[in-house]
Design a protein around this motif. Structure first.
Motif, PDB file in Angstrom:
ATOM      1  N   CYS A 106       0.820  -1.221   0.000  1.00 58.44           N
ATOM      2  CA  CYS A 106       0.000   0.000   0.000  1.00 58.44           C
ATOM      3  C   CYS A 106       0.853   1.270   0.000  1.00 58.44           C
ATOM      4  O   CYS A 106       0.721   2.119   0.889  1.00 58.44           O
ATOM      5  N   GLY A 200      -1.203  -4.509  -2.612  1.00 59.44           N
ATOM      6  CA  GLY A 200      -2.120  -3.392  -2.383  1.00 59.44           C
ATOM      7  C   GLY A 200      -3.490  -3.915  -2.014  1.00 59.44           C
ATOM      8  O   GLY A 200      -3.695  -5.121  -1.865  1.00 59.44           O
ATOM      9  N   ASP A 204      -8.520   0.025   0.336  1.00 58.00           N
ATOM     10  CA  ASP A 204      -7.728   1.055   1.013  1.00 58.00           C
ATOM     11  C   ASP A 204      -8.470   2.390   0.974  1.00 58.00           C
ATOM     12  O   ASP A 204      -8.754   2.927  -0.107  1.00 58.00           O
ATOM     13  N   HIS A 231      -5.916   0.140   4.524  1.00 58.33           N
ATOM     14  CA  HIS A 231      -4.511   0.488   4.321  1.00 58.33           C
ATOM     15  C   HIS A 231      -3.579  -0.385   5.162  1.00 58.33           C
ATOM     16  O   HIS A 231      -2.464  -0.692   4.749  1.00 58.33           O
TER      17      HIS A 231
END
Length: 246
Positions: A106, A200, A204, A231
């Protein structure tokens, strides 16, 4: 499965070693033959009384001076989150012989993504309201975990110890701004500086998933994207993250 690996774990903006939560113990149990080192960034966690650098390269310099693997001349892998991943990229760029592989979680880069993708503007009011209230550890952690952890059950399970940790090591608001400034100015190299796995999450709510996808596009890599985690993937879904580290 690889055995006997050396791991360095780095957290991100305004988060210390204690904010890995139960993941710190979980990863060591999951890879019992590996070695692990957890370091606080200057200004975070046990180093909260220090001043955070304004340049990513200065974080690298500081952490290298403290890393046992560097002192022993051993190579290692890095698992890092957000700002920690920017430091990891610069570390690999400056000292490619030290880092065997990096797992970047992230993160984002100036030049690759616009600022409004690198930090969702919807979080600014909550963030500004929180600044100056770091002595209220309960409010601090509830607000931050509310922004970066999507799984309510996981958030509530980790929160008590994180509140105690933040009581012991309150964040200096000046260091939050210094870290934000360092992160906002850092640009990734045009090519990956070594063996990198990009991680990722589409869930998020702090940094757009588009940032990881853009890095992957620029570097010609295939990212692994979590479908719903926030996140803080290590807190939200530790098992998924562990599976990416094989």
């Amino acid at each position: 499965m690889a055995k006997g690996r050396n791991w360095l774990l780095l957290r991100g903006l305004a988060r210390g070693v204690g904010h890995w939560g139960s993941f710190a113990e979980t990863i060591q149990k999951h890879f019992p033959e590996d070695r692990f080192e957890f370091l606080d960034l200057p200004g975070n966690g046990s180093r909260h009384l220090e001043s955070s650098p304004l340049r990513i390269s200065d974080y690298v310099k500081d952490l290298r001076s403290r890393c046992s693997y560097v002192k022993n001349g051993e190579s290692f892998q890095i698992l890092s989150v957000s700002l920690g991943s920017m430091i990891t990229v610069e570390w690999m760029r400056e000292y490619p012989h030290e880092v065997k592989k990096a797992f970047l979680t992230c993160t984002s880069s100036a030049g690759f993504s616009p600022f409004y993708h690198r930090f969702y503007l919807a979080n600014v009011p909550r963030g500004l309201k929180l600044i100056g209230q770091q002595q209220d550890a309960e409010l601090w952690e509830k607000t931050i975990l509310g922004m970066i952890v999507n799984n309510q059950e996981r958030r509530e399970a980790e929160m008590p110890l994180m509140i105690e940790y933040s009581k012991k090591y309150p964040m200096n608001p000046a260091n939050v701004f210094r870290q934000l400034l360092a992160a906002s100015q850092y640009r990734f190299p045009e090519q990956p500086p070594g063996d990198i796995k990009l991680l990722g999450s589409h869930g998020d709510r702090l940094v757009s998933a588009k940032c990881t996808l853009k890095i992957a596009e620029q570097w010609g890599l295939k990212p692994q994207m979590h479908p719903w985690a926030g996140h803080d993937v290590p807190v939200d879904d530790p098992q998924w993250l562990l599976e990416q580290l094989l």
